[in-house]
Design a protein around this motif. Structure first.
Motif, mmCIF file in Angstrom:
data_model
loop_
_atom_site.group_PDB
_atom_site.id
_atom_site.type_symbol
_atom_site.label_atom_id
_atom_site.label_comp_id
_atom_site.label_asym_id
_atom_site.label_seq_id
_atom_site.Cartn_x
_atom_site.Cartn_y
_atom_site.Cartn_z
ATOM 1 N N ILE A 47 18.886 25.606 40.197
ATOM 2 C CA ILE A 47 18.215 26.881 40.874
ATOM 3 C C ILE A 47 17.390 26.732 41.427
ATOM 4 C CG2 ILE A 47 17.142 28.671 40.019
ATOM 5 C CD1 ILE A 47 17.655 27.997 37.210
ATOM 6 N N GLU A 48 16.358 26.269 42.077
ATOM 7 C CA GLU A 48 15.645 25.994 43.728
ATOM 8 C C GLU A 48 16.823 25.394 44.272
ATOM 9 O OE1 GLU A 48 14.848 24.074 40.352
ATOM 10 O OE2 GLU A 48 13.094 24.577 39.503
ATOM 11 N N THR A 49 17.225 24.742 44.089
ATOM 12 C CA THR A 49 18.647 24.826 45.491
ATOM 13 C C THR A 49 19.314 25.897 45.840
ATOM 14 O OG1 THR A 49 19.007 22.252 45.017
ATOM 15 C CG2 THR A 49 20.215 23.163 46.083
ATOM 16 N N LYS A 50 19.872 26.795 44.688
ATOM 17 C CA LYS A 50 20.656 27.198 45.396
ATOM 18 C C LYS A 50 20.027 28.465 46.007
ATOM 19 C CE LYS A 50 24.372 27.209 41.253
ATOM 20 N NZ LYS A 50 24.519 27.193 40.381
ATOM 21 N N ASN A 51 18.742 28.564 45.367
ATOM 22 C CA ASN A 51 17.588 29.918 46.100
ATOM 23 C C ASN A 51 17.287 29.385 47.286
ATOM 24 O OD1 ASN A 51 17.257 31.536 43.728
ATOM 25 N ND2 ASN A 51 16.044 30.697 42.922
ATOM 26 N N ALA A 52 17.256 28.563 47.649
ATOM 27 C CA ALA A 52 16.712 27.877 48.755
ATOM 28 C C ALA A 52 18.219 27.914 49.634
ATOM 29 C CB ALA A 52 16.366 25.805 49.195
ATOM 30 N N ILE A 53 19.361 27.250 49.346
ATOM 31 C CA ILE A 53 20.397 27.556 50.779
ATOM 32 C C ILE A 53 20.613 29.218 50.369
ATOM 33 C CG2 ILE A 53 22.784 28.126 50.512
ATOM 34 C CD1 ILE A 53 21.345 25.152 50.515
ATOM 35 N N SER A 54 20.114 30.141 49.651
ATOM 36 C CA SER A 54 20.441 31.700 49.967
ATOM 37 C C SER A 54 19.511 31.673 50.587
ATOM 38 C CB SER A 54 20.770 32.466 48.182
ATOM 39 O OG SER A 54 20.798 33.474 47.928
ATOM 40 N N ASN A 55 18.667 32.142 50.483
ATOM 41 C CA ASN A 55 16.954 32.472 50.891
ATOM 42 C C ASN A 55 17.012 31.978 52.246
ATOM 43 O OD1 ASN A 55 16.999 34.263 48.965
ATOM 44 N ND2 ASN A 55 15.871 33.418 47.660
ATOM 45 N N VAL A 56 17.126 31.080 52.692
ATOM 46 C CA VAL A 56 16.474 30.353 54.100
ATOM 47 C C VAL A 56 17.839 29.620 55.022
ATOM 48 C CG1 VAL A 56 15.540 28.322 54.955
ATOM 49 C CG2 VAL A 56 14.167 29.137 52.602
ATOM 50 N N TYR A 57 19.273 28.984 53.849
ATOM 51 C CA TYR A 57 19.969 28.655 54.760
ATOM 52 C C TYR A 57 21.057 29.603 55.443
ATOM 53 C CZ TYR A 57 24.108 26.078 56.617
ATOM 54 O OH TYR A 57 24.806 25.280 57.105
ATOM 55 N N ILE A 58 21.554 30.507 54.560
ATOM 56 C CA ILE A 58 22.512 31.710 54.099
ATOM 57 C C ILE A 58 21.463 32.812 55.473
ATOM 58 C CG2 ILE A 58 23.473 33.393 53.674
ATOM 59 C CD1 ILE A 58 24.191 31.843 51.161
ATOM 60 N N PHE A 59 20.505 33.107 55.532
ATOM 61 C CA PHE A 59 19.418 33.438 55.562
ATOM 62 C C PHE A 59 19.443 33.644 57.245
ATOM 63 C CE2 PHE A 59 16.146 36.466 57.599
ATOM 64 C CZ PHE A 59 16.669 37.774 57.182
ATOM 65 N N SER A 60 19.265 32.792 57.201
ATOM 66 C CA SER A 60 18.673 31.624 59.454
ATOM 67 C C SER A 60 20.373 31.896 59.809
ATOM 68 C CB SER A 60 18.109 30.602 58.966
ATOM 69 O OG SER A 60 17.636 30.444 59.992
ATOM 70 N N VAL A 61 21.520 31.062 58.917
ATOM 71 C CA VAL A 61 22.352 30.939 60.085
ATOM 72 C C VAL A 61 22.931 32.795 60.217
ATOM 73 C CG1 VAL A 61 24.419 30.217 59.900
ATOM 74 C CG2 VAL A 61 22.639 28.637 58.590
ATOM 75 N N SER A 62 22.918 33.735 58.838
ATOM 76 C CA SER A 62 23.325 34.672 59.134
ATOM 77 C C SER A 62 23.290 35.575 60.033
ATOM 78 C CB SER A 62 23.627 35.023 58.403
ATOM 79 O OG SER A 62 22.656 35.615 57.690
ATOM 80 N N SER A 63 22.331 35.261 60.264
ATOM 81 C CA SER A 63 21.080 36.297 60.914
ATOM 82 C C SER A 63 21.199 35.804 62.528
ATOM 83 C CB SER A 63 19.705 36.292 60.932
ATOM 84 O OG SER A 63 18.931 36.839 59.337
#
Length: 93
Positions: A47-63
């Motif tokens: 769950i922590e990994t999924k949250n990190a990918i969603s909240n940090v990685y996807i947000f950062s790369v997509s922005s």
């Protein structure tokens, strides 16, 4: 436990930076490999990994990609694209 969670988010941040550098350098094949790995972590991770990918990685790369008018739908794997769309719809943008 708190240090572990913080390090997961820091790792996701560093991973996003690597992906963005590959896009800047025109190394799309390597960027797609990073995105594919992020998708695999998102699907199979804790769950922590999924949250990190969603909240940090996807947000950062997509922005980053939006600011440079990159086509997210062509680069993002299906699961990450669905998560990105969920974020956009939730934010009301």
């Amino acid at each position: 436990m708190k240090n572990q969670v913080n390090s997961i988010y820091k790792q996701a941040e560093r991973f996003a930076e690597i992906t963005k550098k590959n896009i800047i350098c025109g190394n799309i094949v390597r960027a797609k490999k990073c995105l594919a790995l992020a998708e695999r972590l998102f699907i199979t991770g804790s769950i922590e990994t999924k949250n990190a990918i969603s909240n940090v990685y996807i947000f950062s790369v997509s922005s980053f990609m939006e600011m440079r008018h990159c086509n997210i739908s062509q680069l993002f794997p299906q699961t990450l694209k669905a998560e990105y769309i969920k974020q956009v719809n939730t934010s009301g943008v």
